[in-house]
Design a protein around this motif. Structure first.
Motif, PDB file in Angstrom:
ATOM      1  N   CYS A 110       0.811  -1.219   0.000  1.00 24.28           N
ATOM      2  CA  CYS A 110       0.000   0.000   0.000  1.00 24.28           C
ATOM      3  C   CYS A 110       0.843   1.268   0.000  1.00 24.28           C
ATOM      4  O   CYS A 110       0.398   2.318  -0.457  1.00 24.28           O
ATOM      5  N   ARG A 146      -1.344   0.158   8.318  1.00 23.65           N
ATOM      6  CA  ARG A 146      -1.652   0.850   7.068  1.00 23.65           C
ATOM      7  C   ARG A 146      -0.382   1.512   6.517  1.00 23.65           C
ATOM      8  O   ARG A 146      -0.096   2.675   6.836  1.00 23.65           O
ATOM      9  N   GLY A 148       0.190   2.794   3.797  1.00 23.43           N
ATOM     10  CA  GLY A 148      -0.109   3.988   3.010  1.00 23.43           C
ATOM     11  C   GLY A 148      -0.025   5.268   3.821  1.00 23.43           C
ATOM     12  O   GLY A 148       0.239   6.349   3.283  1.00 23.43           O
ATOM     13  N   SER A 193      -6.133  -6.014  -1.784  1.00 25.46           N
ATOM     14  CA  SER A 193      -6.162  -6.555  -0.424  1.00 25.46           C
ATOM     15  C   SER A 193      -6.735  -7.966  -0.374  1.00 25.46           C
ATOM     16  O   SER A 193      -6.757  -8.596   0.680  1.00 25.46           O
TER      17      SER A 193
END
Length: 293
Positions: A110, A146, A148, A193
């Motif tokens: 990500c 996460r 990202g 994902s």
């Protein structure tokens, strides 16, 4: 000792949400002009609505990225909602499959996707003379794994919902009060994902997953993920909705469709849908890090 009533508790909860909402409005007003990474989901729709209420027409631009990793239906919905909110809406193309680091699908996949997206948004913000690029990350997201978010911080992307400590539940509640159609929308996550880490992501396999999930939604499930293991599909829906897939005629339709798509084996996960099930294999390898959707 004075007894606290349920009504008092509810009042306190709403009071706290209103304070956070006012803080958000103040923050956006101070920013002056913003470009919002807009997916059409719960968080980014709420952020876009509040920004539109606070700032002038030409000071808010929503940008939605199209790519093979995003379901087509979500792009259409983002366009519809942006039009309803009367916000200038741009749709751009991204090509994450040209990035080998993304295709290889490591645990920080990500990061590379978001870095490409945010870099393009920064250029657009400069073009339209907008002060900040925003995303819809909320306060709960800081507890998740996460990658990202690392890209966002590196590039100076602001996350106002996180900054004012608005949780997912609070955003849904406020969205309902603002009569936004997304207040009860299921959580979103890109199609990448659905793949176990280490399995290469291809154009063909992304299309296969998208078609499989689109088909399953016809049977009335609220949330669905088709986890892709080459020729094996692992279906996740909420536990209380698994029964919808286990009716004899429904099972036959699903098996027939999935085999046409190229899956030799079709399974239903008895644990039900949960965010980050693909990250369960990372436990012990990534201490202190949690899940992505």
């Amino acid at each position: 000792m004075q007894k606290i009533s349920t009504q008092d508790i509810i009042f306190d909860i709403f009071s706290m949400m209103n304070k956070k909402l006012q803080h958000l409005k103040k923050l956006l007003n101070e920013m002056g002009s913003v470009l919002i990474a807009y997916s059409g989901g719960v968080d980014s729709t709420f952020l876009l609505k509040v920004a539109r209420d606070v700032l002038d027409d030409d000071k808010v631009v929503a940008v939605t990225a199209t790519s093979l990793i995003y379901p087509v239906c979500e792009i259409k919905e983002a366009k519809t909602i942006a039009k309803r909110l009367m916000v200038r809406h741009l749709v751009i193309k991204t090509d994450v499959l040209s990035n080998q680091k993304f295709v290889e699908n490591s645990a920080n996949r990500c990061y590379w996707c978001k870095r490409e997206l945010f870099s393009k948004l920064i250029e657009l913000a400069k073009k339209y003379k907008l002060n900040y690029v925003l995303d819809g990350s909320n306060y709960d997201d800081i507890k998740d794994f996460r990658p990202g978010m690392k890209a966002a911080k590196e590039l100076g992307i602001r996350s106002p919902l996180e900054e004012v400590c608005l949780s997912k539940h609070e955003i849904r509640s406020l969205s309902e009060r603002l009569e936004l159609p997304t207040f009860n929308k299921p959580s979103l996550a890109c199609l990448a994902s659905r793949f176990p880490y280490g399995m290469k992501i291809t154009k063909e396999s992304l299309a296969k997953v998208d078609k499989a999930e689109t088909f399953l939604r016809k049977f009335g499930v609220t949330q669905v993920r088709v986890r892709h293991y080459d020729q094996i599909a692992r279906i996740e829906v909420y536990k209380n909705e698994i029964f919808r897939l286990l009716k004899e005629d429904v099972m036959h339709k699903i098996i027939t469709k999935f085999k046409k798509l190229g899956y030799n084996h079709v399974t239903v996960d008895l644990e039900g849908y949960r965010t980050g099930s693909m990250n369960e294999t990372l436990k012990g390898k990534m201490k202190g890090k949690k899940r992505e959707q």
